[in-house]
Design an enzyme around this catalytic site. Structure first.
Site, PDB file in Angstrom:
ATOM      1  N   SER A 157      -6.174  10.596 -48.269  1.00 44.53           N
ATOM      2  CA  SER A 157      -7.387   9.796 -48.226  1.00 44.53           C
ATOM      3  C   SER A 157      -7.180   8.514 -49.010  1.00 44.53           C
ATOM      4  CB  SER A 157      -8.530  10.611 -48.840  1.00 44.53           C
ATOM      5  OG  SER A 157      -9.555   9.759 -49.306  1.00 44.53           O
TER       6      SER A 157
ATOM      7  N   ASN B 114       0.807  -1.215   0.000  1.00 45.34           N
ATOM      8  CA  ASN B 114       0.000   0.000   0.000  1.00 45.34           C
ATOM      9  C   ASN B 114       0.843   1.270   0.000  1.00 45.34           C
ATOM     10  OD1 ASN B 114      -2.001  -1.873   0.173  1.00 45.34           O
ATOM     11  ND2 ASN B 114      -2.688  -1.336   2.244  1.00 45.34           N
TER      12      ASN B 114
ATOM     13  N   THR C 276     -15.184  36.605 -32.665  1.00 51.77           N
ATOM     14  CA  THR C 276     -15.982  36.147 -31.522  1.00 51.77           C
ATOM     15  C   THR C 276     -17.222  35.514 -32.125  1.00 51.77           C
ATOM     16  OG1 THR C 276     -17.209  38.214 -31.273  1.00 51.77           O
ATOM     17  CG2 THR C 276     -15.184  38.019 -29.997  1.00 51.77           C
ATOM     18  N   HIS C 277     -17.726  34.495 -31.492  1.00 48.24           N
ATOM     19  CA  HIS C 277     -18.865  33.748 -32.057  1.00 48.24           C
ATOM     20  C   HIS C 277     -18.541  33.271 -33.474  1.00 48.24           C
ATOM     21  CE1 HIS C 277     -21.608  35.463 -28.897  1.00 48.24           C
ATOM     22  NE2 HIS C 277     -20.751  36.452 -28.984  1.00 48.24           N
TER      23      HIS C 277
ATOM     24  N   LYS D 147      -6.967  14.851 -51.448  1.00 51.00           N
ATOM     25  CA  LYS D 147      -7.107  15.283 -50.059  1.00 51.00           C
ATOM     26  C   LYS D 147      -5.780  15.441 -49.325  1.00 51.00           C
ATOM     27  CE  LYS D 147     -10.299  15.886 -47.901  1.00 51.00           C
ATOM     28  NZ  LYS D 147     -11.181  15.003 -47.145  1.00 51.00           N
TER      29      LYS D 147
ATOM     30  N   ASN E  82      -5.253  16.211 -45.333  1.00 54.36           N
ATOM     31  CA  ASN E  82      -6.054  16.388 -44.128  1.00 54.36           C
ATOM     32  C   ASN E  82      -5.204  16.719 -42.902  1.00 54.36           C
ATOM     33  OD1 ASN E  82      -8.447  15.725 -45.510  1.00 54.36           O
ATOM     34  ND2 ASN E  82      -8.018  13.530 -45.266  1.00 54.36           N
TER      35      ASN E  82
ATOM     36  N   GLU F 250      -6.849  17.074 -35.708  1.00 54.52           N
ATOM     37  CA  GLU F 250      -8.116  16.418 -35.371  1.00 54.52           C
ATOM     38  C   GLU F 250      -7.906  15.436 -34.222  1.00 54.52           C
ATOM     39  OE1 GLU F 250     -10.520  15.424 -39.172  1.00 54.52           O
ATOM     40  OE2 GLU F 250      -8.427  15.628 -39.811  1.00 54.52           O
TER      41      GLU F 250
END
Lengths: 457, 457, 457, 457
Positions: free
Chosen positions: D276, D109, D154-155, D282, D284, D289
């Site tokens: 891809s 422990n 912003t937004h 592509k 990517n 991500e």
């Protein structure tokens, strides 16, 4: 007076009441609680535990309590721990000692679970309507804009052209799964725990199936220990709600992006936009940012319900009182959000011209490779050849379709001018007429199928 | 009228307002908002953007708005989107067009972050006091019951005897870490974002350090884009709050267990127990079940804040409005809970006799192995030998100390009667006089250290 | 070589590969990937995209790759990004350029979702068997110990007597709901995405329904954009898995508690207990502590999947690769755990005598109140009267049944000796013969129903 | 043989071992475990529990075991439950019975907590370097591109122009807070639990402060019950890691967006892009991500640790073994990710021209309102006036700066041509020279400050 003070030396401390009393949030179960009590009174009479006259006294008293709640005239007192206590206390004031018979064989443990299930069953119907409304708005919009072609994205990079309507319908199908899942949630919510007592079962011979059918439940629970502590239906509902919310959030993410100046595909109506306290020119898609943001609370509500039951011994534990606030908030959020999102979708402006302008000819590269496949080149090789053409074009600062024929033919003889002539965004779309594809015919088939399903809702 | 309608065709839709307006929950920032605005008015004056007279008009107007809030006389209108709008609107009604100068160079983006930080700084002080109160209750109780020896558990199996006070103090130290962590949370909360404008910085030459020091901040933010969207301090606070809650929950778990008939070590005062609607004999530790249960919502609040910022582009996004409800609820929960738990601990009854009766002689097995170590047996071998003795005793249905001397000596010659005579629960406790051990001297040292730390709080 | 390098200047950086390659964990999809590719080759042939001979070359090549995986002879190379790339690469080495035709019209986007669904469908069958196995163990044990009466708990306080078998069966019903929910999870997993291409649909006329039926899917996806990014089935599975785990955890919590010296109702077999490195006497219920502990990871896996999709634009995004590790771990955990828990339950010893000794006569208070109800006293009043008797008994340090008759009658005339004589733990149990109650007859009915359901599994 | 089998009838079941053994993942603690054991051997000698010769035997044996691990020659056996057991077992094989003395007074422990803290302390240093590396990359890039002006959002709507470098530095400051928080995490990790035994404290007079200082700990734990079960440091680390990850994820989100064709502000180097399988054109941004996607697992790891401790009684419980996998994975993820992100940032191409072209003149509206403020118009009124101008311009399909002077003056007399002449993106940026603002001078000041801080790292 509390319901239970007989064997206690002292009244509950004030801080304890503030900490533990649930009336501030569970008052909204009043309709369910009173409906449950009415059915229970009838069951007590059927089991010959109370005479008809007492049953009727109870029923009319309960109706008066309900009316007081509905009209906002109900006055809670400091001993009203929860909605169940409050209703019983007030009933006693209205009808006298007979009120004390209503709890015969019943515990708050089976009562609260019954109430919460009953409440939820009512709300599930409302939310289902909300889903249907949003699905209808999506299908309407899809039908209206069948001519709009737009870039389809993977990794947020332009990938292949698709119909804007195909994109809209992709959300129809997500929500369709939600409606399907709702059937299971409802089924498992509609199991009646009443008659389970505190945990061991009611000692009086009530007919639980009659009770269930009077209250709109589909079946009765089969084990009283399980029944009083089972919160699976809350968890399952909150998991369902989180999935619905993530679907709305995914829609929101796309719209927020496409409403930027840089994309410019969509514009929200002024009635659903908001401005800035500082910057006079701003029109912000707050509504969809909040939809996205609220996925946080919906995931958290589910987390909360799961963590709540973790580590509990079986049987009722007070921890379970913590099930209500997340469930209520999830219901409220979706109940408001579904019609709101429907309206925003219905009222937004679609800019098909901007979509067209935005399209990268590179999105036709797969079609070019497929063209080579048609000329006998294995796809993997065709992919590499077209990749080389793309690279060559990039070096020259042009698109593939602008490469000199000789340049292209040097990559592969079949890459002549015929190859390029066959390529167009529209043609690319229409080639994908497979079930579920983006061709107009496939999208029309989706719309038809959707209409059929919605008409049965 | 909204703050921002100039370039809009239509007023915001009603559903949108219901969905997006935050006044229903952010009204509680009114004190912070008004304090921030007072400091801002002074800063505008110092930067010569408004004359002294206008500053004073603003200040006295703001004080009147605050008074209206405090006394419950403030009437929100349908255009009061949030606390900032509400205060500015009401200020305008009270002092006229000069109110329109207050927002010079300021955005709600830097304003709301300033308000929330200010609010939180105030509450952190309250929560710190709550922690000190609970720590004091634990130390007092520990000092009072220094003579109580109880089973210490691992895996919920009796392991080795410990002082009850040692157990109590284990929570003192958990909370001590919480107090330590609080220093960091406070430090990072006390960074002033005001002066960051919407995202690019205020274009007027305000002295942000003076602003910071007037409002009680320790420093100013260094990058306006970061400043308007940074919610790290919320996340960090909620992570802190979750840890505090889990410490309380751990205490709760033990007490719920030890207040069972089967353990019987503790009894809650009637003022902090609750009964059953059905079962007349029940006295339930609801308070600690709720403390345990509320760890669910606290973990969920943290989850919510983390998920909220996931996937957001930088700069302010409306999603961030979702930071408030979890934060407010976490504050409220702890603010109520810490004094409540302190009182329950202070008032509970400790049954040292039951602890003693409950103790399994098997808990002395390690001491017996240590005895062999003292006679030169390597510990691992000693462990196996004592294990065999335990097994033999179990076969005979007795405890090790009841084994015949011959039996024991056959396992190892040193396991004679001397070995057994040296064993006792009290001796076992007192041998662990190492720093942090359970011996009375070590526990007294902990108490002294705790008192010293608490006196400096 | 990568699958896609045609238009690139440079090979992927090494760190990127380490960070992004999924072969280290998705290799376990090899069977599903190869099954999917076999069916796809057949579909290409049916659509006249490849001749029969090429289809057969592909099929036999794929079988050889599968065999290499199964026998551990497959050697990954540094360009094997994922299982799909690895299989295609190896297939090319084995069968030459025709391998390059397999990916015609297919994307890794529809491929990976197909593979994952196929894998999961296989595992759902295994987990369902695991549930049935555990349910059977519970029912067997329940039938074996029908005579054991034990304290039933609410708030962890003794509440009312129940049959030990009733408690066991309460878990049967939780797992029964899990089996029911599994039907929905399976149904929604069994939707074939193959044919959706990258996002726009396959441009070749494959018959997706034939593909679906060859692979054991129930239906085909209806929208290609939705199909390539839909991870609802993962989320739904993980929500399901978390609920199963929490049921096991609840069982674990009770057993850990009841295996303590203080409760003593159960004892785990030595083969399922573990010891301490330091304390020779310890026998710990590690297995159930881990079951409880693993509810943390299962809740976290669900959180992970939900957070993964939050904030994503629609269409495939690489983030979705993060779906696999939680899903695989959830499968592994349950696959191991269900048979293990079954064995531990089957092998544990039940100590009915300890249960009996532990029972508090106070648990009969509700029965006493019910007795008064039978004599016309409204239940609420009866509850208070018995509460007073309990309090009086506590003051005198006795149980209610030991109160002098006069004492009892002074509380209510009906509380004479008859009242007490009617009370017993067994009688209390048997009075609860309502459907779902704890009476032996009700428990037998549960067992019968369970057997019937299990025999149909 | 297990460490603890003395009192057991049977060996642990195989499924139990698979379920409970942690060697498959905790082997990576081997260095920490052996370092801890070396220090412990020295401490045993200092406390005169073993002679010098035995200490040296232990030390040299431990070094050999470490060497076997390091060189990959260590062979686990079926009884190696965990890294501690494995090391002790192998040590015994190498040095004989003296190995059995190493565990004197120690429990797994306190050992496992010591090991985990030691491991984490080492990794914190690595991660801190990773943070410094990324911060340096950001500052370098910011310095390089000081001339690039871009839209600030912003937004996700264009709000005000900012320097691209200001945006880059916003992440510097987020990471700076992470470095600051790391100090607290490290401080609380660096508390030595060793000497706490199983839960009651070590019964031998070890000098824990010497042990602490030999192992690089800052202090020793003060309560053994707390020490063996305290996982606050894991939770705190995982909360820290989640915040770091969310900062990286926020950076990722912006880059993914800005690398789209529609924004076009940034381009990733080919070495950090992926292609891809289907679409030849592509490129990517998989890396970002995945960075965004991994925020899911990091939030989940934190959730897991929090849920793990929820509901546990105090003292060590086996559930705590579940702390390791999340912690290890969080370390691995960040250890790989920080240098990778640094390289991607350093190598990406910035397209300042695209930024300029993308800018909406509407972003100068606030400056125009500020211009009116300079002419005595209260800001709120100025905001409305400019809002009206924006709306009028939109009706005419032009930008505000293209409105006819008469048109503008009809809105407010001060809105003449001077007003418009003062407006430019660059001027707007440079007006925000307040501390933390986006003006070049402010950004340079940030860079200087960052360099100073980094040089002290």
């Amino acid at each position: 007076m509390t319901l239970w003070g007989g064997c206690f030396d002292k009244a509950p401390d004030n801080l304890l009441r503030q900490f533990g009393d649930s009336l501030p949030f569970d008052w909204r179960l009043y309709e369910a609680d009173i409906a449950g009590s009415c059915a229970y009174a009838a069951a007590l009479h059927r089991a010959e535990l109370i005479p008809l006259a007492e049953r009727d006294e109870l029923l009319s008293g309960l109706r008066r309590v309900e009316e007081e709640f509905r009209s906002g005239q109900f006055s809670p007192t400091s001993t009203d721990e929860d909605i169940h206590t409050a209703v019983e206390r007030r009933l006693g004031e209205l009808v006298g000692p007979v009120a004390g018979k209503l709890h015969t064989g019943r515990s708050r443990n089976d009562q609260v679970s019954t109430d919460l299930r009953l409440y939820l069953l009512g709300k599930l119907a409302v939310l289902e309507k909300g889903l249907v409304g949003l699905q209808t708005a999506l299908v309407d919009k899809a039908e209206e804009h069948l001519d709009a072609v737009m870039p389809g994205y993977t990794h947020l990079q332009q990938a292949q052209p698709v119909l804007f309507s195909h994109w809209l319908l992709s959300f129809y199908w997500k929500l369709e799964r939600d409606r399907e899942r709702l059937v299971g949630v409802r089924h498992r919510t509609a199991t009646l725990p009443l008659g389970s007592g505190a945990l061991a079962g009611c000692p009086f011979p009530l007919d639980r199936h009659v009770l269930a059918s009077e209250l709109g439940f589909q079946t009765v629970s089969q084990n009283s220990i399980d029944a009083v502590s089972d919160r699976d239906f809350c968890i399952e509902f909150l998991a369902w709600a989180a999935q619905v919310q993530l679907h709305l959030s995914s829609l929101a993410e796309d719209v927020v992006l496409w409403a930027t100046r840089e994309f410019g595909f969509l514009r929200l109506d002024d009635a659903y936009s908001t401005g800035s306290s500082l910057m006079p020119q701003k029109k912000n898609p707050d509504v969809f940012e909040l939809v996205r943001g609220k996925s946080a609370r919906m995931i958290a509500h589910l987390t909360s319900a799961l963590v709540m039951v973790k580590g509990l011994p079986s049987g009722y534990n007070k921890d379970l009182q913590e099930d209500k606030e997340p469930l209520f908030d999830a219901v409220d959020t979706l109940e408001l959000e579904l019609p709101l999102v429907s309206q925003v979708i219905a009222s937004m402006t679609v800019n098909a011209d901007r979509m067209l302008v935005a399209m990268d000819p590179g999105m036709l590269a797969t079609d070019l490779a497929d063209y080579l496949v048609g000329r006998g080149v294995p796809f993997r090789e065709a992919h590499h050849l077209v990749g080389r053409a793309v690279k060559r074009a990039a070096e020259l600062g042009v698109s593939v379709s602008q490469l000199a024929p000789a340049e292209l033919e040097s990559i592969h003889p079949a890459l002549g001018s015929n190859a390029l002539q066959s390529l167009s965004f529209r043609a690319s779309v229409e080639r994908r007429s497979i079930e579920g594809g983006t061709a107009t015919s496939s999208v029309r088939a989706q719309i038809e199928q959707a209409r059929r399903r919605l008409s049965q809702a």
